[in-house]
Each structure stands twice: as C-alpha cells, then as structure tokens.
Write an enzyme that holds these catalytic residues in place. Sequence first.
Site, PDB file in Angstrom:
ATOM      1  N   ARG A  41       0.813  -1.227   0.000  1.00 11.29           N
ATOM      2  CA  ARG A  41       0.000   0.000   0.000  1.00 11.29           C
ATOM      3  C   ARG A  41       0.839   1.266   0.000  1.00 11.29           C
ATOM      4  O   ARG A  41       0.366   2.316  -0.360  1.00 11.29           O
ATOM      5  CB  ARG A  41      -0.915   0.010   1.240  1.00 11.29           C
ATOM      6  CG  ARG A  41      -2.096  -0.924   1.138  1.00 11.29           C
ATOM      7  CD  ARG A  41      -2.903  -0.923   2.411  1.00 11.29           C
ATOM      8  NE  ARG A  41      -2.156  -1.518   3.523  1.00 11.29           N
ATOM      9  CZ  ARG A  41      -2.488  -1.400   4.803  1.00 11.29           C
ATOM     10  NH1 ARG A  41      -3.549  -0.704   5.158  1.00 11.29           N
ATOM     11  NH2 ARG A  41      -1.764  -1.981   5.741  1.00 11.29           N
ATOM     12  N   ASP A  66      -3.844  -2.587  -2.754  1.00  8.21           N
ATOM     13  CA  ASP A  66      -4.449  -3.017  -1.496  1.00  8.21           C
ATOM     14  C   ASP A  66      -5.121  -4.349  -1.791  1.00  8.21           C
ATOM     15  O   ASP A  66      -6.082  -4.400  -2.569  1.00  8.21           O
ATOM     16  CB  ASP A  66      -5.470  -1.974  -1.017  1.00  8.21           C
ATOM     17  CG  ASP A  66      -5.994  -2.294   0.378  1.00  8.21           C
ATOM     18  OD1 ASP A  66      -6.007  -3.492   0.740  1.00  8.21           O
ATOM     19  OD2 ASP A  66      -6.393  -1.358   1.091  1.00  8.21           O
ATOM     20  N   PHE A  98      -3.381  -6.824  15.009  1.00 13.80           N
ATOM     21  CA  PHE A  98      -3.155  -5.966  16.181  1.00 13.80           C
ATOM     22  C   PHE A  98      -3.683  -6.694  17.406  1.00 13.80           C
ATOM     23  O   PHE A  98      -4.462  -7.647  17.278  1.00 13.80           O
ATOM     24  CB  PHE A  98      -3.828  -4.598  16.017  1.00 13.80           C
ATOM     25  CG  PHE A  98      -5.283  -4.676  15.618  1.00 13.80           C
ATOM     26  CD1 PHE A  98      -6.258  -5.020  16.534  1.00 13.80           C
ATOM     27  CD2 PHE A  98      -5.663  -4.405  14.312  1.00 13.80           C
ATOM     28  CE1 PHE A  98      -7.595  -5.097  16.159  1.00 13.80           C
ATOM     29  CE2 PHE A  98      -7.001  -4.489  13.932  1.00 13.80           C
ATOM     30  CZ  PHE A  98      -7.968  -4.841  14.857  1.00 13.80           C
ATOM     31  N   TYR A 148      -0.298 -20.233  15.137  1.00 16.11           N
ATOM     32  CA  TYR A 148      -1.625 -20.253  15.763  1.00 16.11           C
ATOM     33  C   TYR A 148      -2.747 -20.443  14.738  1.00 16.11           C
ATOM     34  O   TYR A 148      -3.927 -20.352  15.076  1.00 16.11           O
ATOM     35  CB  TYR A 148      -1.855 -19.045  16.684  1.00 16.11           C
ATOM     36  CG  TYR A 148      -1.748 -17.663  16.069  1.00 16.11           C
ATOM     37  CD1 TYR A 148      -2.686 -17.208  15.147  1.00 16.11           C
ATOM     38  CD2 TYR A 148      -0.748 -16.779  16.460  1.00 16.11           C
ATOM     39  CE1 TYR A 148      -2.614 -15.936  14.610  1.00 16.11           C
ATOM     40  CE2 TYR A 148      -0.657 -15.505  15.932  1.00 16.11           C
ATOM     41  CZ  TYR A 148      -1.600 -15.086  15.000  1.00 16.11           C
ATOM     42  OH  TYR A 148      -1.529 -13.824  14.478  1.00 16.11           O
ATOM     43  N   LYS A 163      -5.944 -16.615   9.440  1.00 18.01           N
ATOM     44  CA  LYS A 163      -4.824 -17.506   9.109  1.00 18.01           C
ATOM     45  C   LYS A 163      -5.301 -18.958   9.031  1.00 18.01           C
ATOM     46  O   LYS A 163      -4.811 -19.732   8.196  1.00 18.01           O
ATOM     47  CB  LYS A 163      -3.707 -17.369  10.141  1.00 18.01           C
ATOM     48  CG  LYS A 163      -3.025 -15.994  10.168  1.00 18.01           C
ATOM     49  CD  LYS A 163      -2.123 -15.768   8.974  1.00 18.01           C
ATOM     50  CE  LYS A 163      -1.253 -14.522   9.150  1.00 18.01           C
ATOM     51  NZ  LYS A 163      -0.415 -14.238   7.978  1.00 18.01           N
ATOM     52  N   GLY A 190       6.944 -18.782  13.668  1.00 24.17           N
ATOM     53  CA  GLY A 190       6.751 -18.242  15.011  1.00 24.17           C
ATOM     54  C   GLY A 190       7.156 -16.779  14.952  1.00 24.17           C
ATOM     55  O   GLY A 190       7.143 -16.161  13.888  1.00 24.17           O
ATOM     56  N   PRO A 191       7.552 -16.194  16.089  1.00 25.99           N
ATOM     57  CA  PRO A 191       7.908 -14.770  16.079  1.00 25.99           C
ATOM     58  C   PRO A 191       9.211 -14.468  15.341  1.00 25.99           C
ATOM     59  O   PRO A 191      10.244 -15.069  15.636  1.00 25.99           O
ATOM     60  CB  PRO A 191       8.060 -14.417  17.565  1.00 25.99           C
ATOM     61  CG  PRO A 191       7.708 -15.622  18.339  1.00 25.99           C
ATOM     62  CD  PRO A 191       7.617 -16.792  17.425  1.00 25.99           C
ATOM     63  N   ARG A 200       3.256  -3.969  16.713  1.00 21.57           N
ATOM     64  CA  ARG A 200       1.838  -4.122  16.986  1.00 21.57           C
ATOM     65  C   ARG A 200       1.531  -5.210  18.014  1.00 21.57           C
ATOM     66  O   ARG A 200       0.455  -5.204  18.607  1.00 21.57           O
ATOM     67  CB  ARG A 200       1.098  -4.470  15.694  1.00 21.57           C
ATOM     68  CG  ARG A 200       1.062  -3.336  14.697  1.00 21.57           C
ATOM     69  CD  ARG A 200       0.346  -3.741  13.419  1.00 21.57           C
ATOM     70  NE  ARG A 200       0.156  -2.580  12.567  1.00 21.57           N
ATOM     71  CZ  ARG A 200       1.047  -2.184  11.652  1.00 21.57           C
ATOM     72  NH1 ARG A 200       2.173  -2.853  11.500  1.00 21.57           N
ATOM     73  NH2 ARG A 200       0.811  -1.116  10.907  1.00 21.57           N
TER      74      ARG A 200
HETATM   75  C1  HXC Z   1      -8.574  -2.396  18.242  1.00 20.89           C
HETATM   76  C2  HXC Z   1      -8.242  -1.558  16.110  1.00 20.89           C
HETATM   77  C3  HXC Z   1      -6.828  -1.487  16.335  1.00 20.89           C
HETATM   78  C4  HXC Z   1      -6.347  -1.898  17.613  1.00 20.89           C
HETATM   79  C5  HXC Z   1      -7.245  -0.793  14.308  1.00 20.89           C
HETATM   80  N1  HXC Z   1      -8.426  -1.120  14.863  1.00 20.89           N
HETATM   81  N2  HXC Z   1      -6.252  -1.021  15.185  1.00 20.89           N
HETATM   82  N3  HXC Z   1      -9.094  -2.002  17.044  1.00 20.89           N
HETATM   83  N4  HXC Z   1      -7.243  -2.351  18.511  1.00 20.89           N
HETATM   84  N5  HXC Z   1      -5.055  -1.863  17.905  1.00 20.89           N
HETATM   85  C6  HXC Z   1      -9.737  -0.984  14.236  1.00 20.89           C
HETATM   86  C7  HXC Z   1     -10.036   0.471  13.927  1.00 20.89           C
HETATM   87  O1  HXC Z   1     -10.532   1.155  15.070  1.00 20.89           O
HETATM   88  C8  HXC Z   1     -11.095   0.330  12.844  1.00 20.89           C
HETATM   89  O2  HXC Z   1     -12.349  -0.014  13.362  1.00 20.89           O
HETATM   90  C9  HXC Z   1     -10.591  -0.888  12.070  1.00 20.89           C
HETATM   91  O3  HXC Z   1      -9.766  -1.630  12.967  1.00 20.89           O
HETATM   92  C10 HXC Z   1      -9.794  -0.507  10.855  1.00 20.89           C
HETATM   93  O4  HXC Z   1      -8.697   0.302  11.277  1.00 20.89           O
HETATM   94  P1  HXC Z   1      -7.883   1.237  10.262  1.00 20.89           P
HETATM   95  O5  HXC Z   1      -6.765   1.818  11.016  1.00 20.89           O
HETATM   96  O6  HXC Z   1      -8.833   2.160   9.572  1.00 20.89           O
HETATM   97  O7  HXC Z   1      -7.400   0.174   9.187  1.00 20.89           O
HETATM   98  P2  HXC Z   1      -6.228   0.266   8.155  1.00 20.89           P
HETATM   99  O8  HXC Z   1      -5.693   1.654   8.051  1.00 20.89           O
HETATM  100  O9  HXC Z   1      -6.697  -0.393   6.936  1.00 20.89           O
HETATM  101  O10 HXC Z   1      -5.063  -0.615   8.845  1.00 20.89           O
HETATM  102  C11 HXC Z   1      -5.156  -2.003   8.920  1.00 20.89           C
HETATM  103  C12 HXC Z   1      -4.546  -2.516  10.225  1.00 20.89           C
HETATM  104  C13 HXC Z   1      -3.118  -1.993  10.419  1.00 20.89           C
HETATM  105  C14 HXC Z   1      -4.587  -4.044  10.192  1.00 20.89           C
HETATM  106  C15 HXC Z   1      -5.398  -2.028  11.394  1.00 20.89           C
HETATM  107  O11 HXC Z   1      -2.588  -2.479  11.642  1.00 20.89           O
HETATM  108  C16 HXC Z   1      -2.207  -2.378   9.284  1.00 20.89           C
HETATM  109  O12 HXC Z   1      -2.199  -1.751   8.251  1.00 20.89           O
HETATM  110  N6  HXC Z   1      -1.405  -3.426   9.447  1.00 20.89           N
HETATM  111  C17 HXC Z   1      -0.508  -3.926   8.364  1.00 20.89           C
HETATM  112  C18 HXC Z   1       0.766  -4.519   8.870  1.00 20.89           C
HETATM  113  C19 HXC Z   1       0.608  -5.516   9.971  1.00 20.89           C
HETATM  114  O13 HXC Z   1      -0.360  -5.517  10.722  1.00 20.89           O
HETATM  115  N7  HXC Z   1       1.577  -6.361  10.141  1.00 20.89           N
HETATM  116  C20 HXC Z   1       1.601  -7.363  11.220  1.00 20.89           C
HETATM  117  C21 HXC Z   1       1.378  -8.670  10.699  1.00 20.89           C
HETATM  118  S1  HXC Z   1       1.905  -9.841  11.882  1.00 20.89           S
HETATM  119  P3  HXC Z   1     -13.507   1.109  13.611  1.00 20.89           P
HETATM  120  O14 HXC Z   1     -14.675   0.324  14.120  1.00 20.89           O
HETATM  121  O15 HXC Z   1     -12.939   2.062  14.621  1.00 20.89           O
HETATM  122  O16 HXC Z   1     -13.778   1.727  12.273  1.00 20.89           O
HETATM  123  C22 HXC Z   1       1.007 -11.231  11.639  1.00 20.89           C
HETATM  124  C23 HXC Z   1       1.417 -12.534  12.269  1.00 20.89           C
HETATM  125  C24 HXC Z   1       2.180 -12.428  13.521  1.00 20.89           C
HETATM  126  O17 HXC Z   1       0.067 -11.223  10.976  1.00 20.89           O
HETATM  127  C25 HXC Z   1       2.588 -13.782  14.073  1.00 20.89           C
HETATM  128  C26 HXC Z   1       3.398 -13.670  15.339  1.00 20.89           C
HETATM  129  C27 HXC Z   1       3.814 -15.004  15.905  1.00 20.89           C
END
Ligand code: HXC
Length: 281
Positions: A41, A66, A98, A148, A163, A190-191, A200
């Site tokens: 993005r 996206d 998140f 997970y 997932k 894993g991590p 996050r």
């Molecule tokens: C609660 C949350 C939140 C949080 C966002 N939201 N963050 N709710 N706690 N921390 C809610 C918002 O309030 C909103 O709902 C909705 O989610 C959408 O949020 P936006 O910020 O508008 O979305 P967007 O800008 O599209 O961002 C998407 C995202 C962001 C997922 C929230 O974190 C992102 O872009 N992430 C991309 C990279 C990423 O996450 N990487 C990690 C992957 S790790 P409302 O109701 O308020 O409208 C992974 C595996 C890990 O996947 C394995 C480890 C072992």
Amino acid sequence: MFSADLLAGQTILITGGGTGLGRAMALRFAGLGAKVGICGRRPDPLAATVADIRAAGGTAASAMCDVRDPVSVKMMVDSLEAELGPLTGLVNNAAGNFLSAAEDLSPNAFDTVIKIVLNGTFHTTSEVGRRWIERKNGGAILSIVTTYAWMGSAFVLPSACAKAGVLAMTRSLAVEWATYGIRSNAIAPGPFPTDGAFSRLMAGDIEEQVKKQIPLGRFGRPEELADLAVYMMAPGASYMNGECVVLDGGEWLKTGQEFGHYTDFDRGAVKQIFQSMKRSR
Ligand code: HXC
C-alpha cells in the site's frame, strides 16, 4: 546453501514485499536469479526494496495495491506481468494484525484483518491462479500463516480466524489445482522480529517472556524464513504440495508439552531433582 542461479527463469510475486519478511524473501529470491514483483500500500518501502534489488544486480518491479480490493489486485498483476513477464510463483505474505481483547473488537476491526489476510489471499490467488490455468504452465503458491493457524490465539482473534482460513485454502487448492500443475504450500512462522509485527504485537516486556518459550532461545531471522521459502518455491520442490512447514525454533511444541518447562532450569539441577525423585525398588 543454494546454487547461485537456483531461481533463474522464475518470476515471483510477493504481496507485502516492501517490508519485513516480504522484503527478505524478495531480496533472497532476486539474489538467486528470480525476477521479483512486489506490491503493497505504501510507495516508499516498495521503491526502496526495488532499488536495493536492482543495485545488487537483480530484476524487480513494484505496483501499489491493497489486496482487499480485487480490482486493485488485477491491475497490480497486469502491471507486473507487463514489466516482468508471466508469473511463475506467488507468495501471499501481506497481513494485518493488532492486539485487542475479543470483546472490544468492532465489526470493522474484525472485518479489516479478515479482508487483508483471508480475502486478500483469495483475491491474489484466484487472480494469478486463473491465469496459470489458462496458460497451462502450472505455478507455485506459498502462503505465510502462523503457528496459531491451527491452535488459535488469545488477543489476535481476527488474525487467528483469517490464518486458519488461509491454511484451509492452501490445503483445499493443493488438491483442487494439482491437476493444473499448481502447487500450494504454506510456512507457519513463530515470532520473527519485524517492525510491522513487533510494533503491533509485543507489548511491555512480553518479548523476553516469548523468547523464553522458544527452545532454541531466540527469535527467527528473516533470512532463515527466506531460505525456507526459496526451497519451497524452487523447481526441485516439485513434489511438495499441501504442506505447511513450521519455522519457530520449536516454540509451539514446547508451549503444548506438559514437561517442556523443565528445560527453563539449569540441567544439572533438574537432573538432581529427577534423581532424588527416583524410587528405589
Ligand atoms: C482495536 C483496532 C486497532 C487496535 C485498528 N483497529 N487497530 N481495534 N485495537 N489496535 C480498528 C479500527 O478502530 C477500525 O475499526 C478498524 O480496525 C480498521 O482500522 P484502520 O486503522 O482504519 O485500518 P487500516 O488503516 O486499513 O489498517 C489495517 C490494520 C493496520 C490491520 C489495522 O494495523 C495495518 O495496516 N497493518 C498492516 C501490517 C501488519 O499488521 N503487520 C503485522 C502482521 S503480523 P472502527 O470500528 O474504529 O472503524 C502477523 C502474524 C504475527 O500477521 C505472528 C506472530 C507469531
């Protein structure tokens, strides 16, 4: 561990390829001779990764996309194939996640992660898969899930659900599309410390606690995941289909084992305790 031209002749799309594990795979694939297409993005990480690959003598192109939007996915694949030629491989790496208590999730919060991870994987897979079926040349799909995906996880409910769905998609297509020469596999890491995930997901001193539950005593290195991905995408892995390879230093086994936590203590002391508990006949 691989011959320098292992991936020559391959053209591989990596979603979310500008940062983190996606970037590590892009650099490694290109270094082994693949032409690499990346999407995401944000333009800056995409441009930086393409520039790094080209500076090292590799071939790469990027397109903004996206993965939640199937129209954006189609345009991205059109643009990358126009620049690089027909794709031979797809890595579904883009993710969103998140920490949140399940009871605090809004419908849109749940939807957002499902749409990135599960729907996004479907959009790229179906877009690329249809092209492969029409061309009759086969292809290789690799999806990045997590350990997970089958256990579930507290506080990342949407990601766990998504997932699990991607793993089901991987196994379903491994059977359904094998007839078209399309292999479908997954890696469950894993991590791995990447900014996208750790910023996050790792709050407070949880990072040190998580590290302690990994038998190898450390987090994964992105290059280690990239090397596994190379193997799974390489032509020599042509009989691997429907597999999900765990890459977590043994973490998920330890957290599930009854007595694995004895390994947290000094081994000599543990052995002494075991000895003192030994019953004499
Ligand atoms: C609660 C949350 C939140 C949080 C966002 N939201 N963050 N709710 N706690 N921390 C809610 C918002 O309030 C909103 O709902 C909705 O989610 C959408 O949020 P936006 O910020 O508008 O979305 P967007 O800008 O599209 O961002 C998407 C995202 C962001 C997922 C929230 O974190 C992102 O872009 N992430 C991309 C990279 C990423 O996450 N990487 C990690 C992957 S790790 P409302 O109701 O308020 O409208 C992974 C595996 C890990 O996947 C394995 C480890 C072992």
